[in-house]
Write a protein that holds these residues in place. Structure first.
Motif, PDB file in Angstrom:
ATOM      1  N   PHE A 144     -17.359  76.407  38.976  1.00 31.76           N
ATOM      2  CA  PHE A 144     -16.179  76.217  38.132  1.00 31.76           C
ATOM      3  C   PHE A 144     -16.534  75.392  36.891  1.00 31.76           C
ATOM      4  O   PHE A 144     -17.557  74.718  36.841  1.00 31.76           O
ATOM      5  CB  PHE A 144     -15.031  75.578  38.918  1.00 31.76           C
ATOM      6  N   ASP A 145     -15.654  75.456  35.898  1.00 34.17           N
ATOM      7  CA  ASP A 145     -15.902  74.860  34.583  1.00 34.17           C
ATOM      8  C   ASP A 145     -15.605  73.366  34.596  1.00 34.17           C
ATOM      9  O   ASP A 145     -14.445  72.948  34.688  1.00 34.17           O
ATOM     10  CB  ASP A 145     -15.027  75.559  33.535  1.00 34.17           C
ATOM     11  N   LEU A 146     -16.636  72.547  34.479  1.00 30.06           N
ATOM     12  CA  LEU A 146     -16.466  71.098  34.511  1.00 30.06           C
ATOM     13  C   LEU A 146     -15.962  70.522  33.201  1.00 30.06           C
ATOM     14  O   LEU A 146     -15.771  69.310  33.084  1.00 30.06           O
ATOM     15  CB  LEU A 146     -17.794  70.435  34.893  1.00 30.06           C
ATOM     16  N   GLN A 157     -11.973  70.726  44.993  1.00 31.45           N
ATOM     17  CA  GLN A 157     -12.828  70.634  43.803  1.00 31.45           C
ATOM     18  C   GLN A 157     -12.834  69.218  43.244  1.00 31.45           C
ATOM     19  O   GLN A 157     -13.882  68.717  42.819  1.00 31.45           O
ATOM     20  CB  GLN A 157     -12.350  71.630  42.751  1.00 31.45           C
ATOM     21  N   GLN A 158     -11.677  68.550  43.280  1.00 32.59           N
ATOM     22  CA  GLN A 158     -11.618  67.168  42.818  1.00 32.59           C
ATOM     23  C   GLN A 158     -12.494  66.260  43.681  1.00 32.59           C
ATOM     24  O   GLN A 158     -13.184  65.381  43.156  1.00 32.59           O
ATOM     25  CB  GLN A 158     -10.169  66.673  42.832  1.00 32.59           C
ATOM     26  N   GLN A 159     -12.467  66.483  44.995  1.00 36.46           N
ATOM     27  CA  GLN A 159     -13.295  65.648  45.856  1.00 36.46           C
ATOM     28  C   GLN A 159     -14.777  65.932  45.621  1.00 36.46           C
ATOM     29  O   GLN A 159     -15.608  65.019  45.653  1.00 36.46           O
ATOM     30  CB  GLN A 159     -12.926  65.885  47.327  1.00 36.46           C
ATOM     31  N   LEU A 160     -15.115  67.175  45.346  1.00 38.37           N
ATOM     32  CA  LEU A 160     -16.501  67.510  45.038  1.00 38.37           C
ATOM     33  C   LEU A 160     -16.950  66.806  43.761  1.00 38.37           C
ATOM     34  O   LEU A 160     -18.065  66.280  43.688  1.00 38.37           O
ATOM     35  CB  LEU A 160     -16.652  69.024  44.891  1.00 38.37           C
ATOM     36  N   ILE A 161     -16.084  66.765  42.773  1.00 34.14           N
ATOM     37  CA  ILE A 161     -16.375  66.048  41.527  1.00 34.14           C
ATOM     38  C   ILE A 161     -16.581  64.562  41.821  1.00 34.14           C
ATOM     39  O   ILE A 161     -17.495  63.918  41.280  1.00 34.14           O
ATOM     40  CB  ILE A 161     -15.240  66.261  40.508  1.00 34.14           C
ATOM     41  N   SER A 162     -15.758  63.999  42.700  1.00 33.78           N
ATOM     42  CA  SER A 162     -15.886  62.584  43.076  1.00 33.78           C
ATOM     43  C   SER A 162     -17.238  62.311  43.740  1.00 33.78           C
ATOM     44  O   SER A 162     -17.879  61.290  43.476  1.00 33.78           O
ATOM     45  CB  SER A 162     -14.758  62.182  44.028  1.00 33.78           C
ATOM     46  N   ILE A 163     -17.673  63.224  44.599  1.00 36.12           N
ATOM     47  CA  ILE A 163     -18.954  63.049  45.278  1.00 36.12           C
ATOM     48  C   ILE A 163     -20.097  63.150  44.272  1.00 36.12           C
ATOM     49  O   ILE A 163     -21.053  62.363  44.318  1.00 36.12           O
ATOM     50  CB  ILE A 163     -19.105  64.092  46.401  1.00 36.12           C
ATOM     51  N   MET A 164     -20.004  64.090  43.340  1.00 34.22           N
ATOM     52  CA  MET A 164     -21.039  64.231  42.320  1.00 34.22           C
ATOM     53  C   MET A 164     -21.120  62.963  41.468  1.00 34.22           C
ATOM     54  O   MET A 164     -22.202  62.501  41.118  1.00 34.22           O
ATOM     55  CB  MET A 164     -20.755  65.455  41.453  1.00 34.22           C
ATOM     56  N   ARG A 165     -19.968  62.394  41.135  1.00 38.19           N
ATOM     57  CA  ARG A 165     -19.961  61.145  40.357  1.00 38.19           C
ATOM     58  C   ARG A 165     -20.618  60.008  41.139  1.00 38.19           C
ATOM     59  O   ARG A 165     -21.397  59.219  40.582  1.00 38.19           O
ATOM     60  CB  ARG A 165     -18.525  60.753  39.984  1.00 38.19           C
ATOM     61  N   ALA A 166     -20.321  59.928  42.441  1.00 32.95           N
ATOM     62  CA  ALA A 166     -20.905  58.865  43.266  1.00 32.95           C
ATOM     63  C   ALA A 166     -22.413  58.999  43.374  1.00 32.95           C
ATOM     64  O   ALA A 166     -23.136  58.002  43.471  1.00 32.95           O
ATOM     65  CB  ALA A 166     -20.269  58.887  44.658  1.00 32.95           C
TER      66      ALA A 166
END
Length: 272
Positions: A144-146, A157-166
């Protein structure tokens, strides 16, 4: 005084192969915390092993999230010392995945900028930030488009973004506070798989708070079982099933026995 818990001495399976003793990564000594005069932790001592996944489980309100929030520096404690490989928190790179991902992400920033945020704070160049994000996109196979904003994504998808940030700053310790609690089962299975891949690739020390016993045992090298307040360690149970774990793990004899042992300890505590 609460004695220090040594994870290497606790194993439920009698037939388990001896595990190489992991040296402590996080040492907690004399930790005390009260809310409104009521003690939650008092003279609490604990070692978290390095390069292991520890899942924290216990009765509702026992202070699971409070414990990792104190260790991660998100809330103050009244007394005690916490060190990471002998270093202070300020000298340690950590990552934190919050339970409420909708509030954890900055809504005014695009997803890609949310992921880059800890790197920008560290003073990394734009080129290095971009390169690290590309690594994470490839690792998680993000389709998906970040460049969109957090509110435009699904909860998973939001939680995946949170994990990537961490994970962006290459943390030495990764904290996860009930990371699956608001996800559907399909996304939970996906995130579980990705966390296993992360652990296999990086060997990062993971501390996971869970309210789901199956989830805790499935992910853990050690399940840390807490008592009711004032909180102590009820027991620790080791689960040494090979990784990567999959659906077959959930029906294995070792998993069923370990979960039953944890449930027995948990029920003993809540009935006190």
């Amino acid at each position: 005084m609460n004695s220090v818990v040594d994870f290497s001495l606790h194993s439920y399976r009698d037939d388990a192969a001896p595990e190489a003793t992991a040296r402590p990564h996080i040492t907690v000594r004399g930790l005390s915390k009260s809310f409104g005069g009521a003690p939650v932790y008092s003279d609490f001592n604990l070692d978290f092993p390095k390069g292991r996944v520890t899942c924290v489980f216990g009765p509702n309100g026992c202070g699971k999230s409070t414990l990792i929030n104190m260790i991660a520096g998100l809330i103050p404690y009244d007394d005690g010392d916490i060190l990471f490989d002998g270093k202070t928190l300020q000298q340690t790179t950590i990552g934190y995945v919050f339970q409420n991902y909708r509030e954890a992400l900055f809504p005014w920033m695009r997803a890609i900028d949310n992921i880059k945020y800890p790197l920008v704070i560290k003073g990394m160049s734009k080129a290095d930030c971009d390169a690290r994000v590309e690594e994470l996109i490839a690792s998680f196979d993000v389709k998906f488009d970040l460049n969109r904003y957090p509110y435009e994504f699904s909860g998973g998808q939001q939680q995946l973004i949170s994990i990537m940030r961490a994970l962006a700053p290459h943390p030495e310790v990764l904290f996860l506070d009930e990371p699956f609690s608001a996800l559907d089962y399909e996304m939970t299975l996906f995130i579980r798989e990705k966390l296993q891949e992360i652990f296999h690739t990086t060997g990062v020390t993971m501390i996971v708070v869970s309210h789901d016993l199956e989830e805790a045992v499935y992910l853990a090298d050690h399940v840390l079982l807490l008592t009711k307040r004032p909180t102590r360690v009820a027991d620790t149970v080791r689960f040494d099933a090979p990784r990567p774990r999959d659906i077959a793990t959930l029906s294995s004899a070792a998993f069923v026995q370990t979960k039953a042992r944890c449930l027995d300890i948990f029920q003993r505590e809540v009935r006190k």
